[in-house]
Design a protein around this motif. Sequence first.
Motif, PDB file in Angstrom:
ATOM      1  N   ASN A  77       0.961  -1.215   0.038  1.00 54.10           N
ATOM      2  CA  ASN A  77       0.116   0.168  -0.031  1.00 54.10           C
ATOM      3  C   ASN A  77       0.726   1.136   0.081  1.00 54.10           C
ATOM      4  O   ASN A  77       0.440   2.221  -0.597  1.00 54.10           O
ATOM      5  CB  ASN A  77      -0.811  -0.111   1.381  1.00 54.10           C
ATOM      6  CG  ASN A  77      -1.360   1.470   1.568  1.00 54.10           C
ATOM      7  OD1 ASN A  77      -2.527   1.831   0.950  1.00 54.10           O
ATOM      8  ND2 ASN A  77      -0.936   2.138   2.499  1.00 54.10           N
ATOM      9  N   TYR A 144       4.425   8.782 -11.074  1.00 53.37           N
ATOM     10  CA  TYR A 144       3.618   7.886 -10.498  1.00 53.37           C
ATOM     11  C   TYR A 144       2.632   7.034 -11.465  1.00 53.37           C
ATOM     12  O   TYR A 144       2.466   5.842 -11.172  1.00 53.37           O
ATOM     13  CB  TYR A 144       2.415   8.777  -9.943  1.00 53.37           C
ATOM     14  CG  TYR A 144       1.731   8.355  -9.070  1.00 53.37           C
ATOM     15  CD1 TYR A 144       1.754   7.643  -7.604  1.00 53.37           C
ATOM     16  CD2 TYR A 144      -0.020   8.663  -9.289  1.00 53.37           C
ATOM     17  CE1 TYR A 144       0.770   7.227  -6.963  1.00 53.37           C
ATOM     18  CE2 TYR A 144      -0.696   8.115  -8.337  1.00 53.37           C
ATOM     19  CZ  TYR A 144      -0.447   7.432  -7.189  1.00 53.37           C
ATOM     20  OH  TYR A 144      -1.658   6.879  -6.494  1.00 53.37           O
ATOM     21  N   THR A 181      -7.023  11.676   1.926  1.00 49.95           N
ATOM     22  CA  THR A 181      -5.671  11.326   2.800  1.00 49.95           C
ATOM     23  C   THR A 181      -4.809  12.787   2.502  1.00 49.95           C
ATOM     24  O   THR A 181      -4.983  13.411   1.602  1.00 49.95           O
ATOM     25  CB  THR A 181      -4.991  10.098   2.280  1.00 49.95           C
ATOM     26  OG1 THR A 181      -4.595  10.397   0.950  1.00 49.95           O
ATOM     27  CG2 THR A 181      -6.143   9.020   2.398  1.00 49.95           C
TER      28      THR A 181
HETATM   29  N1  LIG Z   1      -5.589   8.928  -1.644  1.00 48.82           N
HETATM   30  C1  LIG Z   1      -5.989   8.656  -2.967  1.00 48.82           C
HETATM   31  O1  LIG Z   1      -6.918   9.429  -3.442  1.00 48.82           O
HETATM   32  C2  LIG Z   1      -5.423   7.589  -3.360  1.00 48.82           C
HETATM   33  C3  LIG Z   1      -5.778   7.408  -4.771  1.00 48.82           C
HETATM   34  C4  LIG Z   1      -5.345   5.967  -5.452  1.00 48.82           C
HETATM   35  C5  LIG Z   1      -4.575   5.483  -5.187  1.00 48.82           C
HETATM   36  N2  LIG Z   1      -4.004   5.651  -3.767  1.00 48.82           N
HETATM   37  C6  LIG Z   1      -2.905   4.647  -3.255  1.00 48.82           C
HETATM   38  O2  LIG Z   1      -3.278   4.323  -2.020  1.00 48.82           O
HETATM   39  C7  LIG Z   1      -1.984   4.304  -1.341  1.00 48.82           C
HETATM   40  C8  LIG Z   1      -2.133   4.846   0.113  1.00 48.82           C
HETATM   41  O3  LIG Z   1      -2.443   6.285  -0.256  1.00 48.82           O
HETATM   42  P1  LIG Z   1      -2.469   7.321   0.742  1.00 48.82           P
HETATM   43  O4  LIG Z   1      -3.545   8.163   0.068  1.00 48.82           O
HETATM   44  O5  LIG Z   1      -3.039   6.608   2.118  1.00 48.82           O
HETATM   45  O6  LIG Z   1      -1.409   7.989   0.922  1.00 48.82           O
HETATM   46  P2  LIG Z   1      -0.792   8.926   2.408  1.00 48.82           P
HETATM   47  O7  LIG Z   1      -1.696   9.375   3.193  1.00 48.82           O
HETATM   48  O8  LIG Z   1       0.451   9.863   1.852  1.00 48.82           O
HETATM   49  O9  LIG Z   1       0.131   7.501   3.113  1.00 48.82           O
HETATM   50  C9  LIG Z   1       1.226   7.095   2.445  1.00 48.82           C
HETATM   51  C10 LIG Z   1       1.638   5.973   3.328  1.00 48.82           C
HETATM   52  O10 LIG Z   1       2.790   5.542   2.658  1.00 48.82           O
HETATM   53  C11 LIG Z   1       3.947   5.343   3.691  1.00 48.82           C
HETATM   54  N3  LIG Z   1       5.365   5.597   2.762  1.00 48.82           N
HETATM   55  C12 LIG Z   1       5.618   6.573   1.873  1.00 48.82           C
HETATM   56  N4  LIG Z   1       6.845   6.583   1.641  1.00 48.82           N
HETATM   57  C13 LIG Z   1       7.438   5.599   2.407  1.00 48.82           C
HETATM   58  C14 LIG Z   1       8.566   5.023   2.515  1.00 48.82           C
HETATM   59  N5  LIG Z   1       9.722   5.571   1.621  1.00 48.82           N
HETATM   60  N6  LIG Z   1       8.906   3.891   3.176  1.00 48.82           N
HETATM   61  C15 LIG Z   1       8.140   3.225   3.660  1.00 48.82           C
HETATM   62  N7  LIG Z   1       6.724   3.976   3.781  1.00 48.82           N
HETATM   63  C16 LIG Z   1       6.393   4.973   3.243  1.00 48.82           C
HETATM   64  C17 LIG Z   1       3.895   6.366   4.504  1.00 48.82           C
HETATM   65  O11 LIG Z   1       4.366   6.354   5.833  1.00 48.82           O
HETATM   66  P3  LIG Z   1       5.705   6.730   6.332  1.00 48.82           P
HETATM   67  O12 LIG Z   1       5.611   8.413   5.903  1.00 48.82           O
HETATM   68  O13 LIG Z   1       5.544   6.930   8.025  1.00 48.82           O
HETATM   69  O14 LIG Z   1       6.767   6.341   5.869  1.00 48.82           O
HETATM   70  C18 LIG Z   1       2.054   6.486   4.584  1.00 48.82           C
HETATM   71  O15 LIG Z   1       1.876   5.493   5.716  1.00 48.82           O
HETATM   72  C19 LIG Z   1      -0.971   4.493  -2.230  1.00 48.82           C
HETATM   73  O16 LIG Z   1      -0.180   3.359  -2.902  1.00 48.82           O
HETATM   74  C20 LIG Z   1      -1.395   5.392  -3.228  1.00 48.82           C
HETATM   75  O17 LIG Z   1      -0.808   5.800  -4.498  1.00 48.82           O
HETATM   76  C21 LIG Z   1      -4.496   6.539  -3.020  1.00 48.82           C
END
Ligand SMILES: NC(=O)c1ccc[n+]([C@@H]2O[C@H](COP(=O)([O-])OP(=O)(O)OC[C@H]3O[C@@H](n4cnc5c(N)ncnc54)[C@H](OP(=O)(O)O)[C@@H]3O)[C@@H](O)[C@H]2O)c1
Length: 241
Positions: A77, A144, A181
Amino acid sequence: MKVYIITGASRGLGQALSELLNKEENLVYSVSRNQGDAAGIFKSCDLSKPNQIPGLMDEIFKELEDVSFDSISLVNNAGMLSPICSIENASGEQIISHITTNFSSPAILTSLFIQKTQAFEKEKRIVNISTGAAVTAYPGWSLYCSSKAGLEHFARSVAEEQKMQEFPVMLINIAPGLVDTAMQDEIRSKESKDFPNVERFREFKENGNLMPPKRVAQWILDGLERADLENGRRYVIDEFK
Ligand SMILES: NC(=O)c1ccc[n+]([C@@H]2O[C@H](COP(=O)([O-])OP(=O)(O)OC[C@H]3O[C@@H](n4cnc5c(N)ncnc54)[C@H](OP(=O)(O)O)[C@@H]3O)[C@@H](O)[C@H]2O)c1
């Protein structure tokens, strides 16, 4: 007992998944750089530094030697959007860090997960949290779009390998839709010169189009219960509602 290894569990969608899954009948490993609000057993790992991954997986599977479980899942994720800009404005370091976090590290985790569960005869799953951007091109998001498209196709290819195994791992890609998020906060903070579609994403927020992470996480978990999931397939969240 079901075991879940969830990356990016400190906030957002991964945090919601870790919280919903952290029940007596499950064992949840939450992996990210910061603990944040991650539920379950926290393991610190920076996925932009892939040399940390073998130690992480050794540690988790050493702990699992004493645990009797009938299902194990890896949820890839964790992800990043930055750098959000036209590619000529991104540095080499930014490009490498992005591809490492979004593609290489999930691929390494997949490889180690398969190695370490080869002899396990019960349920084994790898779930990649993908995005609509894996199939739709957006200016400013070239890394991305391509890292997520790459991960999806990687999973499809590995699924073909697994179909030839005696105890195959099931791999699926899920596009979660628009989730409220920090990643969406980051998108809205950009200037249109770097992300020409920024106004549209500001409107998504204003119009209430972003879904709460917990609701999306529950849809994903409901979808994973389906008996008809196809190995290697891409699912969009509407199919799980
Ligand atoms: N939000 C949306 O609308 C959306 C839409 C489509 C897809 N997605 C996908 O859903 C997934 C979750 O996204 P989100 O929206 O929840 O994002 P978010 O709130 O930015 O959270 C991202 C998570 O990834 C971790 N992360 C980032 N870089 C990292 C690293 N170098 N090492 C370890 N962990 C890392 C962060 O933890 P730390 O910073 O603590 O490391 C955090 O827990 C992603 O793959 C994103 O592409 C999101």
